[in-house]
Write a protein that holds these residues in place. Structure first.
Motif, PDB file in Angstrom:
ATOM      1  N   HIS A  85       0.786  -1.215   0.104  1.00 25.34           N
ATOM      2  CA  HIS A  85      -0.066  -0.069   0.115  1.00 25.34           C
ATOM      3  C   HIS A  85       0.893   1.156  -0.084  1.00 25.34           C
ATOM      4  O   HIS A  85       0.720   2.202  -0.813  1.00 25.34           O
ATOM      5  CB  HIS A  85      -0.914  -0.047   1.036  1.00 25.34           C
ATOM      6  CG  HIS A  85      -2.118  -1.011   1.040  1.00 25.34           C
ATOM      7  ND1 HIS A  85      -3.173  -1.097   1.925  1.00 25.34           N
ATOM      8  CD2 HIS A  85      -2.376  -1.581  -0.122  1.00 25.34           C
ATOM      9  CE1 HIS A  85      -3.982  -1.955   1.221  1.00 25.34           C
ATOM     10  NE2 HIS A  85      -3.659  -2.439   0.269  1.00 25.34           N
ATOM     11  N   ALA A  90      -0.754   6.850  -5.108  1.00 20.93           N
ATOM     12  CA  ALA A  90      -1.331   7.892  -4.533  1.00 20.93           C
ATOM     13  C   ALA A  90      -0.477   8.012  -3.057  1.00 20.93           C
ATOM     14  O   ALA A  90      -0.529   9.033  -2.416  1.00 20.93           O
ATOM     15  CB  ALA A  90      -2.711   7.610  -4.049  1.00 20.93           C
ATOM     16  N   MET A  91       0.399   7.124  -2.933  1.00 24.25           N
ATOM     17  CA  MET A  91       1.314   7.176  -1.403  1.00 24.25           C
ATOM     18  C   MET A  91       2.470   7.721  -1.824  1.00 24.25           C
ATOM     19  O   MET A  91       2.857   8.575  -2.206  1.00 24.25           O
ATOM     20  CB  MET A  91       1.094   5.792  -0.843  1.00 24.25           C
ATOM     21  CG  MET A  91      -0.350   5.163  -0.416  1.00 24.25           C
ATOM     22  SD  MET A  91      -0.966   5.861   1.021  1.00 24.25           S
ATOM     23  CE  MET A  91      -0.205   4.836   2.250  1.00 24.25           C
ATOM     24  N   ALA A 156      -0.076   2.216  10.564  1.00 22.10           N
ATOM     25  CA  ALA A 156      -1.015   2.912   9.570  1.00 22.10           C
ATOM     26  C   ALA A 156      -1.148   4.759   9.952  1.00 22.10           C
ATOM     27  O   ALA A 156      -1.074   5.484   9.162  1.00 22.10           O
ATOM     28  CB  ALA A 156      -2.203   2.354   9.487  1.00 22.10           C
ATOM     29  N   MET A 160       0.182   7.748   8.118  1.00 24.86           N
ATOM     30  CA  MET A 160      -0.733   9.183   7.914  1.00 24.86           C
ATOM     31  C   MET A 160       0.307  10.443   8.080  1.00 24.86           C
ATOM     32  O   MET A 160       0.428  11.506   7.702  1.00 24.86           O
ATOM     33  CB  MET A 160      -1.818   8.931   8.772  1.00 24.86           C
ATOM     34  CG  MET A 160      -2.832  10.363   8.407  1.00 24.86           C
ATOM     35  SD  MET A 160      -3.637  10.280   7.005  1.00 24.86           S
ATOM     36  CE  MET A 160      -4.168  11.808   6.849  1.00 24.86           C
ATOM     37  N   LEU A 163       2.704  11.156   5.596  1.00 24.83           N
ATOM     38  CA  LEU A 163       2.259  11.924   4.267  1.00 24.83           C
ATOM     39  C   LEU A 163       2.072  13.274   5.066  1.00 24.83           C
ATOM     40  O   LEU A 163       2.382  14.317   4.096  1.00 24.83           O
ATOM     41  CB  LEU A 163       0.914  11.436   4.050  1.00 24.83           C
ATOM     42  CG  LEU A 163       0.670  10.051   3.621  1.00 24.83           C
ATOM     43  CD1 LEU A 163      -0.644   9.462   3.481  1.00 24.83           C
ATOM     44  CD2 LEU A 163       1.217  10.160   2.212  1.00 24.83           C
TER      45      LEU A 163
ATOM     46  N   LEU B  34      -6.972  11.777   8.958  1.00 26.21           N
ATOM     47  CA  LEU B  34      -7.451  10.230   9.182  1.00 26.21           C
ATOM     48  C   LEU B  34      -8.540   9.873   9.636  1.00 26.21           C
ATOM     49  O   LEU B  34      -9.269   8.940   9.187  1.00 26.21           O
ATOM     50  CB  LEU B  34      -5.980   9.445   9.589  1.00 26.21           C
ATOM     51  CG  LEU B  34      -6.088   8.134   9.548  1.00 26.21           C
ATOM     52  CD1 LEU B  34      -6.115   7.337   8.199  1.00 26.21           C
ATOM     53  CD2 LEU B  34      -4.841   7.465  10.481  1.00 26.21           C
ATOM     54  N   LEU B  88     -12.396   3.546  -4.811  1.00 25.06           N
ATOM     55  CA  LEU B  88     -11.027   4.153  -5.111  1.00 25.06           C
ATOM     56  C   LEU B  88     -10.957   4.220  -6.779  1.00 25.06           C
ATOM     57  O   LEU B  88     -11.466   3.258  -7.387  1.00 25.06           O
ATOM     58  CB  LEU B  88      -9.544   3.461  -4.801  1.00 25.06           C
ATOM     59  CG  LEU B  88      -9.397   3.773  -3.307  1.00 25.06           C
ATOM     60  CD1 LEU B  88      -8.394   2.795  -2.713  1.00 25.06           C
ATOM     61  CD2 LEU B  88      -8.868   5.127  -3.087  1.00 25.06           C
ATOM     62  N   GLU B 109      -6.714  10.373  -2.069  1.00 26.26           N
ATOM     63  CA  GLU B 109      -6.518   8.848  -2.316  1.00 26.26           C
ATOM     64  C   GLU B 109      -5.704   8.265  -1.142  1.00 26.26           C
ATOM     65  O   GLU B 109      -6.178   7.016  -0.563  1.00 26.26           O
ATOM     66  CB  GLU B 109      -5.923   8.650  -3.536  1.00 26.26           C
ATOM     67  CG  GLU B 109      -6.993   8.459  -4.912  1.00 26.26           C
ATOM     68  CD  GLU B 109      -6.104   7.931  -5.823  1.00 26.26           C
ATOM     69  OE1 GLU B 109      -5.521   7.032  -6.029  1.00 26.26           O
ATOM     70  OE2 GLU B 109      -6.110   8.721  -7.055  1.00 26.26           O
ATOM     71  N   ALA B 110      -4.700   8.795  -0.994  1.00 28.08           N
ATOM     72  CA  ALA B 110      -3.604   8.406   0.162  1.00 28.08           C
ATOM     73  C   ALA B 110      -4.515   8.380   1.618  1.00 28.08           C
ATOM     74  O   ALA B 110      -4.508   7.128   2.204  1.00 28.08           O
ATOM     75  CB  ALA B 110      -2.323   9.152   0.360  1.00 28.08           C
ATOM     76  N   THR B 111      -5.102   9.302   1.894  1.00 31.27           N
ATOM     77  CA  THR B 111      -6.065   9.226   3.257  1.00 31.27           C
ATOM     78  C   THR B 111      -7.209   8.024   3.001  1.00 31.27           C
ATOM     79  O   THR B 111      -7.320   7.490   4.086  1.00 31.27           O
ATOM     80  CB  THR B 111      -6.800  10.553   3.506  1.00 31.27           C
ATOM     81  OG1 THR B 111      -5.351  11.701   3.415  1.00 31.27           O
ATOM     82  CG2 THR B 111      -7.430  10.659   4.641  1.00 31.27           C
ATOM     83  N   ILE B 113      -6.828   5.207   1.256  1.00 30.67           N
ATOM     84  CA  ILE B 113      -6.218   4.025   1.368  1.00 30.67           C
ATOM     85  C   ILE B 113      -6.103   3.796   3.029  1.00 30.67           C
ATOM     86  O   ILE B 113      -6.262   2.809   3.530  1.00 30.67           O
ATOM     87  CB  ILE B 113      -4.995   4.138   0.463  1.00 30.67           C
ATOM     88  CG1 ILE B 113      -5.407   3.984  -0.933  1.00 30.67           C
ATOM     89  CG2 ILE B 113      -4.285   2.459   0.775  1.00 30.67           C
ATOM     90  CD1 ILE B 113      -4.023   4.284  -1.776  1.00 30.67           C
ATOM     91  N   LEU B 114      -5.417   4.661   3.583  1.00 29.68           N
ATOM     92  CA  LEU B 114      -5.153   4.635   5.119  1.00 29.68           C
ATOM     93  C   LEU B 114      -6.237   4.575   5.941  1.00 29.68           C
ATOM     94  O   LEU B 114      -6.380   3.587   6.807  1.00 29.68           O
ATOM     95  CB  LEU B 114      -4.239   5.421   5.579  1.00 29.68           C
ATOM     96  CG  LEU B 114      -2.684   5.547   4.903  1.00 29.68           C
ATOM     97  CD1 LEU B 114      -1.993   6.913   5.401  1.00 29.68           C
ATOM     98  CD2 LEU B 114      -2.127   4.408   5.360  1.00 29.68           C
TER      99      LEU B 114
END
Lengths: 296, 296
Positions: A85, A90-91, A156, A160, A163, B34, B88, B109-111, B113-114
Motif C-alpha cells: 500500500h 497515491a502514497m 498506519a 498518515m 504523509l 485520517l 478508489l 486517495e492516500a488518506t 487507502i489509510l
C-alpha cells in the motif's frame, strides 16, 4: 553481520518463504492474479527482521518453533501489506521494492490494493487459528496486540503522519513519535508477540519492551542514513526521497554525525536492556548491532 | 418496510453511529484528517444491515446488547473499509457513496487507502478486546470467522473476481460464486458471529447458516435489480455501472423477470430456514423480506 545472525536470518527467510508459499497456493479460478501478486510481494527478498524478532524472542522461552513461525508469518504479512500500500502511486509512488517491480507495477493498482487487503486479513486469520496456538487466550492477545500496532495508533497512523510531514514542519519530538508509530510499533510488537507466546506476564516484558523500543528507533535512524548515503542497487529501492520531498527526518533535524551517534547510542541501550538474559539472547543482541551496520 | 424492522434499523443505526463516534474521536495531532476520513465514511447514511443481522441473531440467544453491539461495529468497520477501497479510482472509481462524496473525493486517495486500512485493523482490535467479550475462546473465534469472510476466500477475493469479470465472460455458476464471496460472505458471517456470541455449537448453526446464505444471494440479486432500475437520488450512489462495464451479472444472465423471481424464491427459502424459531426471529424474517422490497 556475524555468522550466528547470518545463519538465523537465512533460516528464518527460508522458513517464511516456505510458509508464504503454502499459505498462498495459487487457486485455479479468477483470483489467480491476486495470489500471484501476494506471492510477488511476500516471497523472496525481504530481510525478515520482524519474523526473526518474533522467533528469537520466543526462543528465549523455549516456544515451539512451528508455533512462533506462524506468528512470525502473520507479522511479516502485515509488514508486506503495508509495503504494497505504501508503494502505491497515491502514497510513496515507488516502482522498485526489494529489487523487484512493486506490485502495482508488476500487476495493476487494483490488484495491489486487494493483495494488501488480503495479506492484512490473512495475518489475523493465522493468529486466531487454533492450529497456531492451542490456548485461545494467547490467540486473542496476539490479535489484539498486532491490530493495535498496525492500526491508527501504530503503523498506519504513523504512515498518515508521514504523509502530513511532506507539507508540515515537524520538530524532533513529532518526528520521533511519527517513527515510533510508523516503523517502531511493528518492530516492538514482534518482540511482544514472542513474549506472549513465551507466556511472559506483562510486568516481565518490560526489559524486552525497552529493547524493542530502542531497536525500533535505531532502525529508523539507520534507514534515514541509508536513504541519504546508501547504494540503490544494494538497498533495492529508490533512495534520497525524503530530502527531495522536503520532509523533516532524524537526519535533517540532527545532521549525519549526530544521527549516527544517536543510532549507536540507542543500539547500546537496546542491548543493555537484555542484561538479565544470557547467551540465549545473543541473536537479539546481534540483531541490534546489525541495525547500525547494515547496508540494505 | 414494516414498523418492527423500521424501529430495529433505526435503533441499530443510532447505536452504530454512537459507537463509531466514540471509537474515532479525532486526535489533536497530524492524524486528525485520517480520523475525519474514517468518520466521514463510517458515521451516518448506511443501512446497517450487517450490524442488524449480528444483533438480531445474538438477540435470539439473549446475548447482552452491549457485547453484540461491539461485534456489529467490527463487522460494519470491515464493510466500510471495503467500500472506501472499492470506491478508489483504481477500483470502481466512484464519486458518490451513501449520498456523500466518497472518501478519496472528500479527502485524497492516500488518506482513503489509510482510512480503509485503519478501519480494517480496528475491526480485529475490537473483536480481540477483552472488553468486548470475557471469553477468549469466543474472541478468537469471532476474529477467525471475520478474517476468513473478509480475506481472499471471502469479500476481498470476490472483489478480485469482480474486477476480472469486466474482461471475462463468467457463467451463472461463476457469477454466483463471485457474489457469494463478494457480498454473501460478510452477510453470512454477520449471522455466524451472532450465533457464536449465542454459544450455538457449529452443528446448531446450520439453519442460521442456510438463512444467511440465501439472504446474501437474494441481497445481491436485489442489488443488481436496483443498479438497473433504481433511482440514483434514492440509492445514493452511481447506478447502471454493471451494464456499462459489460459485466455478466445475475441480471444479464437471467433477465429482469427471472432475476426478480429468483430473488423472491431465495427470500422465501431464507425465511423457511427459520421455522425452528418463534416470534423472536421476526426481525430476521423481516430483514429477508425487506431485501426484495428495498429501494436503496
Amino acid at each position: 553481520m556475524t555468522t550466528t545472525l547470518d545463519a538465523a536470518l537465512a533460516r528464518m527467510s527460508a522458513d517464511i518463504d516456505a510458509r508464504f508459499a503454502r499459505l498462498l497456493a495459487i487457486p485455479d479460478d479468477p483470483r489467480a492474479d491476486l495470489y500471484r501478486a501476494m506471492r510477488h510481494a511476500a516471497i523472496g527478498g525481504g530481510k525478515r527482521l520482524r519474523p526473526l524478532l518474533v522467533g528469537a524472542t520466543a526462543d528465549l522461552f523455549g516456544v515451539d518453533r512451528d508455533c512462533s513461525g506462524d506468528v512470525a508469518l502473520a507479522v511479516e504479512a502485515i509488514h508486506v501489506y503495508s509495503l504494497i500500500h505504501d508503494d502505491l502511486p497515491a502514497m510513496d509512488d515507488d516502482d522498485l521494492r526489494r529489487g523487484k517491480p512493486t506490485v502495482h507495477k508488476a500487476f495493476d493498482e487494483a490488484t495491489a490494493i486487494l493483495a494488501g487487503d488480503c495479506l492484512h486479513a490473512l495475518a489475523f486469520e493465522i493468529l486466531a487459528d487454533p492450529r497456531t496456538h492451542a490456548d485461545p487466550f494467547v490467540r486473542a492477545e496476539l490479535v489484539m496486540e498486532l491490530a493495535r500496532a498496525s492500526g491508527p495508533g501504530g503503523m498506519a497512523g504513523g504512515q498518515m503522519m508521514d504523509l502530513v510531514a511532506e507539507r508540515s514542519r515537524f520538530d524532533l519530538a513529532t518526528v520521533t513519535r511519527l517513527q515510533q508509530m510508523k516503523t517502531g510499533a511493528l518492530i516492538s510488537v514482534s518482540v511482544e508477540l514472542g513474549a506472549i507466546l513465551g507466556r511472559v506476564p506483562p510486568e516481565g516484558r518490560r526489559s524486552l519492551h525497552g529493547y524493542a523500543h530502542d531497536l525500533g528507533l535505531a532502525f529508523q535512524i539507520a534507514d534515514d542514513l541509508l536513504d541519504a548515503e546508501g547504494d540503490e542497487a544494494v538497498v533495492g529501492k529508490a533512495l534520497r526521497k525524503d530530502g527531495e520531498a522536503g520532509k523533516e527526518t532524524f537526519l535533517s533535524l540532527l545532521g549525519v554525525d549526530r544521527a549516527r551517534e544517536q543510532c549507536r547510542m540507542l543500539v547500546d541501550q537496546a542491548v543493555r536492556h537484555l542484561h538479565g538474559y544470557g547467551a540465549e539472547a545473543d541473536v537479539l543482541r546481534e540483531v541490534a548491532r546489525y541495525v547500525v551496520e547494515r547496508d540494505r
